[in-house]
Design a protein around this motif. Structure first.
Motif, PDB file in Angstrom:
ATOM      1  N   ASN A   1      49.851  55.527  43.662  1.00  0.00           N
ATOM      2  CA  ASN A   1      49.301  56.034  44.926  1.00  0.00           C
ATOM      3  C   ASN A   1      47.942  56.682  44.722  1.00  0.00           C
ATOM      4  OD1 ASN A   1      50.886  55.727  47.374  1.00  0.00           O
ATOM      5  ND2 ASN A   1      52.515  56.757  46.250  1.00  0.00           N
ATOM      6  N   ASN A   2      47.839  57.472  43.674  1.00  0.00           N
ATOM      7  CA  ASN A   2      46.591  58.189  43.442  1.00  0.00           C
ATOM      8  C   ASN A   2      45.453  57.236  43.113  1.00  0.00           C
ATOM      9  OD1 ASN A   2      47.912  60.557  43.975  1.00  0.00           O
ATOM     10  ND2 ASN A   2      48.140  61.162  41.832  1.00  0.00           N
ATOM     11  N   LEU A   3      45.739  56.252  42.244  1.00  0.00           N
ATOM     12  CA  LEU A   3      44.693  55.279  41.896  1.00  0.00           C
ATOM     13  C   LEU A   3      44.236  54.523  43.143  1.00  0.00           C
ATOM     14  CD1 LEU A   3      46.118  53.774  38.577  1.00  0.00           C
ATOM     15  CD2 LEU A   3      44.055  55.182  38.816  1.00  0.00           C
ATOM     16  N   LEU A   4      45.210  54.139  43.956  1.00  0.00           N
ATOM     17  CA  LEU A   4      44.892  53.376  45.163  1.00  0.00           C
ATOM     18  C   LEU A   4      44.022  54.188  46.107  1.00  0.00           C
ATOM     19  CD1 LEU A   4      45.687  50.686  46.645  1.00  0.00           C
ATOM     20  CD2 LEU A   4      47.351  52.062  47.876  1.00  0.00           C
ATOM     21  N   ASN A   5      44.435  55.424  46.387  1.00  0.00           N
ATOM     22  CA  ASN A   5      43.697  56.225  47.354  1.00  0.00           C
ATOM     23  C   ASN A   5      42.312  56.624  46.852  1.00  0.00           C
ATOM     24  OD1 ASN A   5      45.846  55.925  49.021  1.00  0.00           O
ATOM     25  ND2 ASN A   5      46.234  58.091  49.357  1.00  0.00           N
ATOM     26  N   LEU A   6      42.179  56.711  45.533  1.00  0.00           N
ATOM     27  CA  LEU A   6      40.856  57.031  44.978  1.00  0.00           C
ATOM     28  C   LEU A   6      39.957  55.805  44.922  1.00  0.00           C
ATOM     29  CD1 LEU A   6      41.984  59.324  42.045  1.00  0.00           C
ATOM     30  CD2 LEU A   6      40.590  60.029  44.007  1.00  0.00           C
ATOM     31  N   GLY A   7      40.524  54.640  45.127  1.00  0.00           N
ATOM     32  CA  GLY A   7      39.742  53.419  44.985  1.00  0.00           C
ATOM     33  C   GLY A   7      39.494  53.059  43.526  1.00  0.00           C
ATOM     34  N   LEU A   8      40.399  53.516  42.656  1.00  0.00           N
ATOM     35  CA  LEU A   8      40.217  53.276  41.218  1.00  0.00           C
ATOM     36  C   LEU A   8      41.165  52.227  40.649  1.00  0.00           C
ATOM     37  CD1 LEU A   8      39.808  56.892  39.775  1.00  0.00           C
ATOM     38  CD2 LEU A   8      38.025  55.149  40.038  1.00  0.00           C
ATOM     39  N   LYS A   9      42.030  51.698  41.525  1.00  0.00           N
ATOM     40  CA  LYS A   9      43.080  50.816  41.020  1.00  0.00           C
ATOM     41  C   LYS A   9      42.507  49.610  40.246  1.00  0.00           C
ATOM     42  CE  LYS A   9      47.450  49.124  41.540  1.00  0.00           C
ATOM     43  NZ  LYS A   9      48.756  49.440  42.044  1.00  0.00           N
ATOM     44  N   ASP A  10      41.554  48.931  40.857  1.00  0.00           N
ATOM     45  CA  ASP A  10      41.041  47.709  40.232  1.00  0.00           C
ATOM     46  C   ASP A  10      40.301  48.001  38.930  1.00  0.00           C
ATOM     47  OD1 ASP A  10      42.153  46.232  42.214  1.00  0.00           O
ATOM     48  OD2 ASP A  10      40.319  46.126  43.433  1.00  0.00           O
ATOM     49  N   VAL A  11      39.427  49.005  38.965  1.00  0.00           N
ATOM     50  CA  VAL A  11      38.652  49.286  37.758  1.00  0.00           C
ATOM     51  C   VAL A  11      39.582  49.751  36.636  1.00  0.00           C
ATOM     52  CG1 VAL A  11      38.060  51.676  38.358  1.00  0.00           C
ATOM     53  CG2 VAL A  11      36.564  50.369  36.866  1.00  0.00           C
ATOM     54  N   CYS A  12      40.597  50.508  36.997  1.00  0.00           N
ATOM     55  CA  CYS A  12      41.551  50.991  35.994  1.00  0.00           C
ATOM     56  C   CYS A  12      42.284  49.816  35.359  1.00  0.00           C
ATOM     57  CB  CYS A  12      42.526  51.960  36.649  1.00  0.00           C
ATOM     58  SG  CYS A  12      43.846  52.492  35.569  1.00  0.00           S
ATOM     59  N   LYS A  13      42.740  48.914  36.223  1.00  0.00           N
ATOM     60  CA  LYS A  13      43.477  47.755  35.739  1.00  0.00           C
ATOM     61  C   LYS A  13      42.609  46.907  34.804  1.00  0.00           C
ATOM     62  CE  LYS A  13      46.199  43.960  37.661  1.00  0.00           C
ATOM     63  NZ  LYS A  13      46.721  43.712  36.325  1.00  0.00           N
ATOM     64  N   GLU A  14      41.366  46.698  35.224  1.00  0.00           N
ATOM     65  CA  GLU A  14      40.464  45.875  34.399  1.00  0.00           C
ATOM     66  C   GLU A  14      40.142  46.561  33.074  1.00  0.00           C
ATOM     67  OE1 GLU A  14      37.180  45.047  37.051  1.00  0.00           O
ATOM     68  OE2 GLU A  14      38.579  44.073  38.460  1.00  0.00           O
ATOM     69  N   ALA A  15      39.864  47.858  33.143  1.00  0.00           N
ATOM     70  CA  ALA A  15      39.542  48.587  31.914  1.00  0.00           C
ATOM     71  C   ALA A  15      40.715  48.524  30.940  1.00  0.00           C
ATOM     72  CB  ALA A  15      39.199  50.035  32.245  1.00  0.00           C
ATOM     73  N   LEU A  16      41.922  48.737  31.455  1.00  0.00           N
ATOM     74  CA  LEU A  16      43.087  48.716  30.577  1.00  0.00           C
ATOM     75  C   LEU A  16      43.341  47.304  30.046  1.00  0.00           C
ATOM     76  CD1 LEU A  16      45.566  51.155  32.393  1.00  0.00           C
ATOM     77  CD2 LEU A  16      44.090  51.639  30.453  1.00  0.00           C
ATOM     78  N   ASP A  17      43.120  46.314  30.901  1.00  0.00           N
ATOM     79  CA  ASP A  17      43.251  44.916  30.465  1.00  0.00           C
ATOM     80  C   ASP A  17      42.379  44.650  29.245  1.00  0.00           C
ATOM     81  OD1 ASP A  17      45.159  43.934  32.103  1.00  0.00           O
ATOM     82  OD2 ASP A  17      43.802  43.046  33.584  1.00  0.00           O
ATOM     83  N   ASP A  18      41.138  45.106  29.339  1.00  0.00           N
ATOM     84  CA  ASP A  18      40.205  44.937  28.221  1.00  0.00           C
ATOM     85  C   ASP A  18      40.755  45.531  26.931  1.00  0.00           C
ATOM     86  OD1 ASP A  18      38.447  43.696  29.846  1.00  0.00           O
ATOM     87  OD2 ASP A  18      36.838  45.196  29.703  1.00  0.00           O
ATOM     88  N   LEU A  19      41.518  46.639  27.107  1.00  0.00           N
ATOM     89  CA  LEU A  19      42.058  47.306  25.919  1.00  0.00           C
ATOM     90  C   LEU A  19      43.420  46.741  25.528  1.00  0.00           C
ATOM     91  CD1 LEU A  19      41.168  50.976  26.983  1.00  0.00           C
ATOM     92  CD2 LEU A  19      39.985  49.616  25.252  1.00  0.00           C
ATOM     93  N   GLY A  20      43.811  45.688  26.236  1.00  0.00           N
ATOM     94  CA  GLY A  20      45.098  45.066  25.931  1.00  0.00           C
ATOM     95  C   GLY A  20      46.283  45.882  26.410  1.00  0.00           C
ATOM     96  N   ILE A  21      46.043  46.702  27.440  1.00  0.00           N
ATOM     97  CA  ILE A  21      47.137  47.534  27.972  1.00  0.00           C
ATOM     98  C   ILE A  21      47.447  47.084  29.394  1.00  0.00           C
ATOM     99  CG2 ILE A  21      47.836  49.882  28.588  1.00  0.00           C
ATOM    100  CD1 ILE A  21      45.642  50.827  26.557  1.00  0.00           C
ATOM    101  N   ASP A  22      48.740  47.021  29.692  1.00  0.00           N
ATOM    102  CA  ASP A  22      49.170  46.580  31.013  1.00  0.00           C
ATOM    103  C   ASP A  22      49.426  47.804  31.894  1.00  0.00           C
ATOM    104  OD1 ASP A  22      50.334  45.209  33.124  1.00  0.00           O
ATOM    105  OD2 ASP A  22      52.332  45.300  32.190  1.00  0.00           O
ATOM    106  N   LEU A  23      48.648  47.927  32.984  1.00  0.00           N
ATOM    107  CA  LEU A  23      48.780  49.102  33.867  1.00  0.00           C
ATOM    108  C   LEU A  23      50.197  49.233  34.410  1.00  0.00           C
ATOM    109  CD1 LEU A  23      47.743  51.508  35.516  1.00  0.00           C
ATOM    110  CD2 LEU A  23      46.812  49.901  37.190  1.00  0.00           C
TER     111      LEU A  23
END
Ligand code: PLP
Length: 810
Positions: free
Chosen positions: A78-100
């Motif tokens: 919920n927090n990531l979504l409301n902050l508008g950070l969901k996509d960037v977080c997912k992509e950043a973690l993907d790069d690090l080989g981590i699944d959000l």
């Protein structure tokens, strides 16, 4: 800065290393979760502080919403979504080989509530933050939330929910804002120059320590607060070496008794100790809450005579009703204000929502118990009652029956709903029909006495959690069709109406539903090793298990379908997947039997080859917010089949609707308003109406044996509960059998059975016409906007609290 992917990665890695002292390879999922959450929490900290400054500067009045329950679910997504950070977080973690998703999965639900009432609180907080309504939630920081449900051999088993085991990365402890709450002791009356002073002595003192959790608005720089209080001993720095063994022992006992106050949500109250503990919790919450509010109010230069103009206190159901006498106590004993003025301030500060008319849920406290625990508060309640009864006497001279009926204290019990109505300026019900029942039946005398207090605020759900977050595929489809305005203005979903005739939209809607069914089917396969047919009608009843919600009626229709198919296996009907979920109160034996019945039926039907997989029955273990987010998007049919008049509103019905499922429902609670919104063609209605049910009750019910004797289907099903033919054991479900027949079926299960079955048949015929069905789905989504809690909280803000939205600039 977190909006940039590279920066996000850098800060995340830095946090893992500096806080957890591990490399990304060594970090556990929990480490990653804690690092990510604390990163987000720190990221919003500036906006959090800023929001409160803006409120102090710009808001004319601020609201404090008191509730003993807030059922938040998992905060991270919920927090990531409301902050508008969901996509960037997912992509950043993907790069690090981590699944959000795997990180989100290990987060514990914040389960500080039972069901609808607690979830309503959580939806309101989200909507208010997203609209910039200056409102603060107040509750208890229970060490253990609502129990976790395990199903063992078909029975519910309760397991402690230790949600704080790994700590809570979202909260900030505010030790410096702790306040003292006083229990027991004596009240000494001092008569100084003709003015009475009340001195509370020999009391037991407890420290209430606030912990604040952020409630993040949808992309609006606003961060509101949920304040939770934990109970702690006042002195922890005792030097044990100086104490005798007895003193140490006494201190340990004291410490334990203090901590028990914020240990568990709704302790078992079947015995005296349990009841005292609940009363302690209630006073603890309001006393701690009011003291911190008033302290802050005065620090900002507020004058207590203006308190009600600047502060609105809302009590969610009767559990926080002691806010009324507690505010009186503070005004009179600590602020030196006269009774009449204190009463004016209090009754212009406090508003109350009624959530139920079930007699067993209307709270009453024994006078002696109350007096012993809260001697000064008792004096105040007593005085409120005396004055109120005098007023009644003036208005209705010699009408003793009416006065006794309306009194706050009667028969040695304190009636909390009466206190709540008398001590507040607004009383609202939670759906039109519920408010009408309050006005015309349950609280008729109070409505006649003060009609201006009563009003309706139909419940709502936050569409950002229940659609945008829970059903991203459907959200995208909607946005592709009508743009994304609906996210901030849910009423614009109505633009979807024109798509109900659009075959490509409907084809896509069908695909989305199937995709969501696949996700749920995978979960069911993984957890229960049951295969479900993705082309079947997914028919769902998820909610607390209660006789009035009539899971039994649903089961009886399933058994009837089962027998029909056994007699005629080639019957041309769409296959069906019946899904149940819900917890029973630990001491509610009948509800626990119902769970066992569902599981037994599931066992019999799922393994029967004769019916060719046309029916499947699944009981989902441990129904909770995070599981609910998987269930609604995958459902076709929403079972809302309470006995008319019993379900004050329901909110599950709204979550289904906005995810495009069709309601099979009685005309009860908000179902009525849902049907009014979508029209008769887009809703399957059956059963007795509120007026019919109430009229039966007035005339002593109906004779359920008549139905048994005249309807062979009912007889066959009821007999199978006790004759061993279906479940292998005689008398297996005798408790249910007895309640329906010899206890005369209080909830009209047998009475409504025939109409329910007929309407289910109508539904399955309608399902065969795919485009007609999808038209109904589209109409439901299009009309769901008015059931957003954005609409509800705007109504509270405008008509009850008189507060304005505050835009927080960056
Ligand atoms: C919405 C919700 C409820 C309330 O459901 P009703 O059908 O209105 O009783 C209960 N529990 C959870 C987890 C919910 O999300």
């Amino acid at each position: 800065m977190l909006k940039d992917k590279e920066k996000f990665k850098e800060m995340f890695l830095d946090r893992i290393q500096t806080i957890y002292g591990v490399t990304i390879e060594e970090a556990s999922v929990t480490d990653k979760y804690m690092a990510l959450s604390s990163l987000i929490r720190d990221y919003i900290y500036r906006n959090w502080v800023h929001t409160h400054r803006e409120y102090d500067k710009k808001a004319e009045r601020q609201v404090y919403y008191f509730s003993v329950e807030f059922l938040k679910g998992k905060p991270l997504g919920n927090n990531l979504l409301n902050l508008g950070l969901k996509d960037v977080c997912k992509e950043a973690l993907d790069d690090l080989g981590i699944d959000l998703e795997s990180i989100e999965n290990i987060e514990n639900d914040v389960g500080l509530g039972n069901g609808g009432l607690g979830r309503l609180g959580a939806c309101f907080l989200e909507s208010m933050a997203s609209l910039g309504i200056p409102c603060h939630g107040c509750t208890i920081r229970y060490k253990y939330g609502l129990f976790k449900q395990k199903i063992i051999d078909g029975y519910q088993v309760e397991v402690l929910d230790n949600w704080l085991r790994n700590g809570n990365p979202w909260e900030v402890r505010k030790t410096d804002k702790s306040v003292e709450v006083k229990f027991k002791g004596k009240v000494r009356v001092n008569n100084k120059n003709g003015k009475m002073a009340f001195i509370h002595e020999d009391y037991e003192s407890i420290l209430a320590v606030p912990n604040d959790m952020p409630i993040i608005g949808y992309r609006n720089n606003t961060v509101n607060t949920l304040r939770t209080f934990s109970a702690e001993p006042k002195r922890t720095e005792l030097d044990f070496t100086l104490l005798s063994r007895e003193e140490v022992q006494k201190y340990i006992e004291y410490k334990h008794s203090v901590e028990s106050i914020s240990e568990i949500l709704y302790p078992d109250d079947h015995n005296y100790e349990g009841k005292v503990l609940r009363l302690k919790q209630q006073y603890f919450l309001v006393s701690a809450g009011l003291q911190t509010i008033i302290r802050r109010f005065k620090k900002k230069g507020g004058m207590m005579k203006n308190f009600h103009e600047k502060v609105a206190i809302h009590i969610n159901d009767t559990h926080p009703t002691l806010a009324i006498p507690e505010l009186m106590r503070i005004l009179i004993d600590e602020e030196d204000i006269e009774w009449d003025e204190a009463w004016y301030i209090t009754t212009n500060a406090i508003s109350y929502t009624n959530h139920t008319i079930l007699p067993e849920a209307l709270e009453k406290w024994n006078v002696d118990m109350f007096k012993g625990l809260l001697p000064r508060i008792y004096m105040i309640v007593h005085e409120i009652n005396e004055r109120f009864c005098k007023e009644l006497w003036n208005r209705y001279p010699e009408d003793w029956d009416r006065i006794r009926n309306m009194a706050i204290i009667n028969n040695n019990y304190i009636n909390m709903a009466h206190l709540a109505v008398v001590g507040s300026y607004s009383v609202n019900g939670v759906a039109k029909v519920h408010t009408d029942i309050l006005k015309n039946q349950v609280m008729k005398n109070f409505y006649d006495f003060s009609p201006y207090k009563f009003n309706n605020k139909t419940n709502g759900i936050t569409h950002r959690t229940w659609l945008l977050k829970a059903n991203p595929k459907l959200s995208n489809l909607i946005t592709d069709a009508i743009g994304d305005k609906w996210i901030k203005e849910p009423s614009s979903l109505i633009k979807l109406t024109s798509y109900s005739q659009d075959s490509s939209f409907k084809e896509n809607l069908f695909k989305v539903k199937k995709h969501n069914k696949q996700i749920l089917a995978d979960l069911i396969k993984r957890e229960y090793n049951i295969n479900i047919d993705l082309d079947s009608i997914v028919d769902v009843q998820v909610k607390r298990i209660h006789e009035y919600k009539r899971q039994i009626l649903n089961v009886f229709n399933i058994l009837n379908m089962y027998y029909t198919l056994k007699d005629n296996p080639d019957l041309d009907i769409p296959s069906r997947t019946f899904i149940f979920g819900g917890k029973a109160a630990p001491g509610y034996y009948m509800a626990k039997e119902i769970i066992k019945l569902i599981n037994s039926v599931s066992y019999v039907i799922n393994k029967d080859k004769i019916i060719k997989d046309k029916l499947k029955v699944i009981f989902l273990e441990n129904y909770r917010v995070s599981l609910a987010e998987r269930v609604f998007p995958a459902s076709d049919v929403s079972e809302q089949i309470s006995t008319a008049s019993k379900e004050a509103s329901g909110t599950g019905n709204m979550k289904f609707m906005i995810n495009g499922s069709i309601t099979m429902g009685t005309l009860d609670g908000a179902n009525i308003e849902i049907r009014d919104a979508v029209g008769d063609d887009n809703f399957f209605n059956f059963g007795l109406t509120v007026d019919e049910v109430l009229s039966y009750y007035r005339n002593g019910g109906y004779n359920s044996w008549d139905v048994y004797n005249s309807d062979y289907r009912v007889k066959r099903i009821l007999d199978s509960l006790i004759d061993g033919t279906l479940f292998g054991e005689k008398d297996k479900f005798r408790m249910i059998y007895e309640s329906l027949l010899n206890n005369n079926d209080q909830y009209f299960v047998l009475k409504d059975f025939d109409d329910y079955v007929k309407t289910q048949v109508k539904l399955q015929e309608r399902y065969k016409n795919k485009y007609k069905w999808l038209e109904m789905c589209t109409e439901n989504i299009a009309n769901a906007g008015k059931f957003s809690s954005d609409r509800t909280v705007k109504e509270y803000a405008k008509h009850i609290w008189k507060v304005k939205e505050v835009q927080v600039e960056k």
